[in-house]
Design a protein around this motif. Structure first.
Motif, PDB file in Angstrom:
ATOM      1  N   ILE A  91       0.845  -1.196   0.000  1.00 51.78           N
ATOM      2  CA  ILE A  91       0.000   0.000   0.000  1.00 51.78           C
ATOM      3  C   ILE A  91       0.879   1.244   0.000  1.00 51.78           C
ATOM      4  N   PHE A  92       0.646   2.144  -0.960  1.00 57.29           N
ATOM      5  CA  PHE A  92       1.334   3.438  -0.950  1.00 57.29           C
ATOM      6  C   PHE A  92       0.437   4.462  -0.255  1.00 57.29           C
ATOM      7  N   MET A  93       1.021   5.222   0.665  1.00 56.96           N
ATOM      8  CA  MET A  93       0.285   6.283   1.357  1.00 56.96           C
ATOM      9  C   MET A  93       0.400   7.558   0.516  1.00 56.96           C
ATOM     10  N   THR A  94      -0.709   8.020  -0.045  1.00 60.71           N
ATOM     11  CA  THR A  94      -0.678   9.256  -0.847  1.00 60.71           C
ATOM     12  C   THR A  94      -1.981  10.017  -0.671  1.00 60.71           C
ATOM     13  N   ALA A 131       4.351   0.061 -10.635  1.00 64.04           N
ATOM     14  CA  ALA A 131       5.053  -1.228 -10.627  1.00 64.04           C
ATOM     15  C   ALA A 131       4.755  -2.060  -9.381  1.00 64.04           C
ATOM     16  N   PHE A 132       4.513  -1.406  -8.236  1.00 66.32           N
ATOM     17  CA  PHE A 132       4.462  -2.173  -6.978  1.00 66.32           C
ATOM     18  C   PHE A 132       3.155  -2.067  -6.178  1.00 66.32           C
ATOM     19  N   ALA A 133       2.360  -1.000  -6.392  1.00 69.27           N
ATOM     20  CA  ALA A 133       1.230  -0.778  -5.477  1.00 69.27           C
ATOM     21  C   ALA A 133       0.069  -1.729  -5.745  1.00 69.27           C
ATOM     22  N   ASP A 134      -0.403  -2.390  -4.694  1.00 67.84           N
ATOM     23  CA  ASP A 134      -1.678  -3.105  -4.787  1.00 67.84           C
ATOM     24  C   ASP A 134      -2.817  -2.114  -4.577  1.00 67.84           C
ATOM     25  N   GLU A 135      -2.571  -1.077  -3.781  1.00 70.46           N
ATOM     26  CA  GLU A 135      -3.539   0.010  -3.637  1.00 70.46           C
ATOM     27  C   GLU A 135      -2.852   1.261  -3.115  1.00 70.46           C
ATOM     28  N   GLU A 136      -3.553   2.415  -3.267  1.00 69.39           N
ATOM     29  CA  GLU A 136      -3.078   3.696  -2.718  1.00 69.39           C
ATOM     30  C   GLU A 136      -4.132   4.187  -1.756  1.00 69.39           C
TER      31      GLU A 136
END
Ligand code: ADE
Length: 241
Positions: A91-94, A131-136
């Motif tokens: 998960i990317f925090m944005t 390339a890597f995030a399953d979700e943001e």
């Protein structure tokens, strides 16, 4: 094996410090959960250990390089798999992510391991997200200087749902947002504090009346403070009748 949460950040010590305190720290010490914070800067390949650069196309602020984040994620994936788990959910925090709620906390609590990636500065090169995030995920409609507080919010809200973390399961089942309503008001000793009394029904020992009072308070608070949640609750109730 309890749930594992990894955080990739430029401030691993600050994040780890928080996770090692209080309820989560105690749960980790007892083996119910596991948390690991990682320094993205350790994966830079330039001499200055620089993690960001000017944005293509111009504009203010700096953008984090894809490469150190990618290599940090790959190393965390390796460590997680080496510990006998499957690849973590990334998960990317944005601020541009989907808005977070207790529903998401319950959903994410089902994973064996999560990897939370924190950007800092203006943003992260989009290609590493692709390339890597399953979700943001965004924790709300406001902008933070970095993803660290957001990652801690997600880690905290997910880990507290794990078995063994809270003293009683009921601890969270009666709280605000669990059933889509806000929590009723709570009181503890003394019975009178600076002239303010505790509602009499709570001292009555009459369990059914207490339950009824709490339900009414919950509904009324939600109606006044969160008409959006109240409308959803009413819809749901209509459906079950
Ligand atoms: N990074 C900056 N602002 C954020 C937000 N609101 N949620 C998650 N990550 C963020």
């Amino acid at each position: 094996m309890g749930m594992r949460v990894d955080i990739a950040t430029l401030f691993p010590q600050e994040c780890q410090n928080y996770l090692d305190q209080s309820i989560l720290g105690r749960a980790a010490a007892r083996g119910y959960i596991e948390t690991h914070c990682h320094q993205i800067r350790d994966y830079t390949l330039n001499k200055q250990k620089q993690t960001d650069d000017y944005p293509y196309g111009g504009g203010c602020g700096m953008v984090m390089y894809a490469q150190p984040i990618a290599d940090c994620i790959r190393e965390i994936n390796r460590q997680v798999e080496e510990s006998g788990r499957s690849k973590p959910h990334v998960i990317f925090m944005t601020a541009a992510g989907k808005r977070y709620s207790e529903e998401d906390a319950k959903r994410l609590a089902e994973y064996d391991s999560l990897l939370l990636v924190c950007g800092h500065y203006e943003g992260i090169d989009e290609r590493v997200i692709e390339a890597f995030a399953d979700e943001e995920i965004s924790i709300g409609d406001y902008v933070l200087t970095g993803g660290e507080l957001a990652a801690l919010v997600v880690a905290d809200s997910v880990l507290r749902l794990q078995p063994g973390v809270l003293a009683e399961e009921k601890g969270y089942q009666e709280e605000s947002h669990w059933n889509g309503l806000l929590e009723y008001p709570q009181y503890t000793r003394p019975e009178v504090w600076e002239g303010r009394t505790v509602p009499g029904v709570l001292l009555s020992g009459h369990h059914a009346n207490i339950q009824k009072w709490r339900q009414e308070q919950s509904l009324e608070r939600t109606r006044v403070r969160r008409p959006d949640l109240y409308a959803l609750y009413e819809e749901k109730e209509k459906g079950t009748k």
